[in-house]
Design an enzyme around this catalytic site. Structure first.
Site, PDB file in Angstrom:
ATOM      1  N   ASN A   1     -59.357 -49.226  18.992  1.00  0.00           N
ATOM      2  CA  ASN A   1     -60.769 -48.878  19.145  1.00  0.00           C
ATOM      3  C   ASN A   1     -61.563 -50.163  19.387  1.00  0.00           C
ATOM      4  O   ASN A   1     -61.696 -50.981  18.482  1.00  0.00           O
ATOM      5  CB  ASN A   1     -61.245 -48.168  17.869  1.00  0.00           C
ATOM      6  CG  ASN A   1     -62.699 -47.741  17.935  1.00  0.00           C
ATOM      7  OD1 ASN A   1     -63.436 -48.150  18.830  1.00  0.00           O
ATOM      8  ND2 ASN A   1     -63.115 -46.920  16.983  1.00  0.00           N
TER       9      ASN A   1
ATOM     10  N   CYS B   1     -70.211 -47.605  18.502  1.00  0.00           N
ATOM     11  CA  CYS B   1     -69.241 -47.125  19.509  1.00  0.00           C
ATOM     12  C   CYS B   1     -69.924 -46.346  20.633  1.00  0.00           C
ATOM     13  O   CYS B   1     -69.340 -46.175  21.706  1.00  0.00           O
ATOM     14  CB  CYS B   1     -68.186 -46.257  18.847  1.00  0.00           C
ATOM     15  SG  CYS B   1     -67.247 -47.133  17.595  1.00  0.00           S
TER      16      CYS B   1
ATOM     17  N   HIS C   1     -64.755 -42.280  24.593  1.00  0.00           N
ATOM     18  CA  HIS C   1     -64.621 -43.452  23.720  1.00  0.00           C
ATOM     19  C   HIS C   1     -63.264 -43.350  23.039  1.00  0.00           C
ATOM     20  O   HIS C   1     -62.873 -42.282  22.560  1.00  0.00           O
ATOM     21  CB  HIS C   1     -65.753 -43.459  22.692  1.00  0.00           C
ATOM     22  CG  HIS C   1     -65.489 -44.383  21.543  1.00  0.00           C
ATOM     23  ND1 HIS C   1     -65.102 -45.685  21.726  1.00  0.00           N
ATOM     24  CD2 HIS C   1     -65.544 -44.182  20.198  1.00  0.00           C
ATOM     25  CE1 HIS C   1     -64.927 -46.259  20.540  1.00  0.00           C
ATOM     26  NE2 HIS C   1     -65.184 -45.358  19.597  1.00  0.00           N
TER      27      HIS C   1
HETATM   28  N1  ACO Z   1     -50.857 -47.297   6.655  1.00  0.00           N
HETATM   29  C1  ACO Z   1     -50.208 -46.505   5.784  1.00  0.00           C
HETATM   30  N2  ACO Z   1     -50.861 -45.660   4.961  1.00  0.00           N
HETATM   31  C2  ACO Z   1     -52.184 -45.630   5.017  1.00  0.00           C
HETATM   32  C3  ACO Z   1     -52.925 -46.445   5.915  1.00  0.00           C
HETATM   33  C4  ACO Z   1     -52.194 -47.297   6.752  1.00  0.00           C
HETATM   34  N3  ACO Z   1     -52.788 -48.106   7.642  1.00  0.00           N
HETATM   35  N4  ACO Z   1     -54.237 -46.178   5.763  1.00  0.00           N
HETATM   36  C5  ACO Z   1     -54.338 -45.247   4.796  1.00  0.00           C
HETATM   37  N5  ACO Z   1     -53.108 -44.913   4.361  1.00  0.00           N
HETATM   38  C6  ACO Z   1     -52.738 -43.954   3.306  1.00  0.00           C
HETATM   39  C7  ACO Z   1     -53.867 -43.735   2.329  1.00  0.00           C
HETATM   40  O1  ACO Z   1     -53.861 -44.730   1.323  1.00  0.00           O
HETATM   41  C8  ACO Z   1     -53.517 -42.384   1.791  1.00  0.00           C
HETATM   42  O2  ACO Z   1     -52.484 -42.518   0.863  1.00  0.00           O
HETATM   43  P1  ACO Z   1     -52.471 -41.604  -0.482  1.00  0.00           P
HETATM   44  O3  ACO Z   1     -52.359 -40.186  -0.001  1.00  0.00           O
HETATM   45  O4  ACO Z   1     -51.285 -42.123  -1.214  1.00  0.00           O
HETATM   46  O5  ACO Z   1     -53.783 -41.889  -1.158  1.00  0.00           O
HETATM   47  C9  ACO Z   1     -52.931 -41.664   2.999  1.00  0.00           C
HETATM   48  O6  ACO Z   1     -52.547 -42.699   3.928  1.00  0.00           O
HETATM   49  C10 ACO Z   1     -53.918 -40.744   3.661  1.00  0.00           C
HETATM   50  O7  ACO Z   1     -55.155 -41.454   3.816  1.00  0.00           O
HETATM   51  P2  ACO Z   1     -56.343 -40.829   4.594  1.00  0.00           P
HETATM   52  O8  ACO Z   1     -57.467 -41.804   4.720  1.00  0.00           O
HETATM   53  O9  ACO Z   1     -56.647 -39.483   4.014  1.00  0.00           O
HETATM   54  O10 ACO Z   1     -55.651 -40.701   6.012  1.00  0.00           O
HETATM   55  P3  ACO Z   1     -55.929 -39.679   7.142  1.00  0.00           P
HETATM   56  O11 ACO Z   1     -54.750 -38.837   7.341  1.00  0.00           O
HETATM   57  O12 ACO Z   1     -57.269 -39.032   7.008  1.00  0.00           O
HETATM   58  O13 ACO Z   1     -56.004 -40.672   8.396  1.00  0.00           O
HETATM   59  C11 ACO Z   1     -57.678 -41.745   9.767  1.00  0.00           C
HETATM   60  C12 ACO Z   1     -56.956 -41.745   8.425  1.00  0.00           C
HETATM   61  C13 ACO Z   1     -56.670 -42.054  10.879  1.00  0.00           C
HETATM   62  C14 ACO Z   1     -58.730 -42.839   9.753  1.00  0.00           C
HETATM   63  C15 ACO Z   1     -58.303 -40.361   9.943  1.00  0.00           C
HETATM   64  O14 ACO Z   1     -59.151 -40.039   8.873  1.00  0.00           O
HETATM   65  C16 ACO Z   1     -59.075 -40.221  11.200  1.00  0.00           C
HETATM   66  O15 ACO Z   1     -58.510 -39.962  12.235  1.00  0.00           O
HETATM   67  N6  ACO Z   1     -60.407 -40.379  11.116  1.00  0.00           N
HETATM   68  C17 ACO Z   1     -61.263 -40.405  12.261  1.00  0.00           C
HETATM   69  C18 ACO Z   1     -62.047 -41.634  12.206  1.00  0.00           C
HETATM   70  C19 ACO Z   1     -61.627 -42.660  13.200  1.00  0.00           C
HETATM   71  O16 ACO Z   1     -60.634 -42.604  13.873  1.00  0.00           O
HETATM   72  N7  ACO Z   1     -62.476 -43.621  13.284  1.00  0.00           N
HETATM   73  C20 ACO Z   1     -62.339 -44.651  14.227  1.00  0.00           C
HETATM   74  C21 ACO Z   1     -63.546 -45.484  14.206  1.00  0.00           C
HETATM   75  S1  ACO Z   1     -65.011 -44.558  14.221  1.00  0.00           S
HETATM   76  C22 ACO Z   1     -65.380 -44.173  15.758  1.00  0.00           C
HETATM   77  O17 ACO Z   1     -65.130 -44.912  16.662  1.00  0.00           O
HETATM   78  C23 ACO Z   1     -66.024 -42.876  15.985  1.00  0.00           C
END
Ligand code: ACO
Length: 325
Positions: free
Chosen positions: A282, A113, A252
């Protein structure tokens, strides 16, 4: 002094648009979950047979038209991509072929990225040192091809697209350095110790397959805001500028929460922050030129505006570029 100046910009998005509701038909997810966690409403997806070099070529042509240059003027092509058409040759060489030119140099930059930020640093340095006169820098990705559609945590976050700029050498007198359009500086970082929080689980020398994108979302989020803010502040210091001087912040487009977190931490008002993630998701190395192109095409950017670009991606890699438009 020889400086590198952006003289044109263009972009390309594949026709097919996939909404969150479309994904909810094949995955256990919802529009509400995706929008509240990431800010994403929709993403574009390349058609069957449409490759990264096809997207890159379309964006390059648009940038050349905007710059009023032809492929013959180009003596350097850099494609920032993590989704090349083939393991080799470089996607840049395939773009060169599509542009119908046989002179100059062409290679890819692989910084995921952060690829466009890395590529702009490299291309600017080559232009400033006389190794190239007129360069095409393209960020192009078919990220949807890396997704494991069984993994709902990553399958909803990415899209396909391409953006390109034309950079040209420009002689700037010392008296004009504070007003002339040019790339003012770049700051690049990486930390390979964190390679296992965002990666693709395949490759030619391991599995012999392409593999799928894997991410520890919370860990990535934890590092993103701090690393990106640090890169921006370091670059501002090195260029003797302050956050108040910045007219446009083009981050980004990884996640709306990361963008908001960085803007808040560095003290940049949200009106100056360009957000396109809701339409594109993304698109990795393509997201910055796509976002920049949008505000240029909307006529929002004026000559002389100070623009900060930043990214963090797999590696981890991160960095920033500062430019005067
Ligand atoms: N739809 C519904 N539920 C989902 C989904 C989905 N697509 N994906 C995960 N869940 C569920 C999980 O199974 C989990 O359920 P559980 O509590 O029953 O186990 C719950 O949602 C929480 O999962 P987490 O992975 O802890 O979700 P989080 O709130 O952390 O959000 C996210 C995930 C959006 C990826 C977050 O961690 C984040 O913002 N991370 C930053 C990384 C990012 O955005 N990367 C992009 C690419 S990297 C880059 O370009 C730098």
């Amino acid at each position: 002094m020889k400086k590198s100046k952006i003289i044109g910009i263009g972009s390309y998005l594949p026709e097919q648009i996939i909404s969150n509701d479309d994904l909810a038909k094949i995955l256990d997810t919802s529009d509400e979950w995706i929008q509240s966690r990431s800010g994403i409403k929709a993403r574009h997806r390349a058609a069957e047979g449409e490759t990264t070099s096809d997207l890159a070529f379309q964006a390059a042509q648009a940038a050349l038209t905007h710059a009023k240059r032809t492929p013959d003027d180009i003596d350097l092509i850099i494609v920032a991509t993590t989704t090349p058409d083939l393991t080799f040759p470089a996607t840049a060489a395939l773009v060169q072929k599509k542009l119908g030119i046989r002179h100059g140099a062409a290679f890819d930059v692989q910084a995921v990225c952060s690829g466009f930020v890395y590529g702009l640093s490299v291309a600017s340095a080559m232009v400033e040192t006389g190794q190239a006169k007129c360069a095409l820098l393209i960020g192009a990705e078919t990220m949807t091809r890396l997704l494991d559609m069984q993994d709902r945590a990553t399958a909803v976050l990415f899209g396909d697209g391409a953006g390109a700029i034309v950079l040209e050498a420009s002689e700037v007198g010392r008296e004009d350095i504070d007003t002339a359009s040019h790339v003012m500086g770049s700051y690049l970082r990486s930390d390979g110790a964190l390679s296992d929080i965002l990666y693709v689980d395949g490759g030619p020398s391991t599995t012999g397959t392409t593999g799928h994108l894997r991410m520890q979302g919370r860990e990535v989020y934890r590092h993103a805001v701090g690393n990106i803010s640090d890169a921006i502040n370091t670059l501002l210091q090195r260029t003797d500028m302050s956050i108040e001087d910045v007219d446009w912040f083009v981050p980004h487009q990884a996640n709306k929460r990361i963008i908001d977190g960085v803007a808040k931490k560095i003290g940049l008002p949200i009106e100056k922050t360009v957000v396109t993630i809701h339409q594109h998701a993304n698109t990795s190395a393509a997201s910055i030129p796509l976002a920049l192109c949008e505000i240029v095409q909307q006529g929002k950017v004026k000559r002389g505006d100070i623009i900060m670009l930043e990214a963090m991606g797999g590696g981890l890699t991160w960095g920033a570029n500062l430019l005067r438009w």
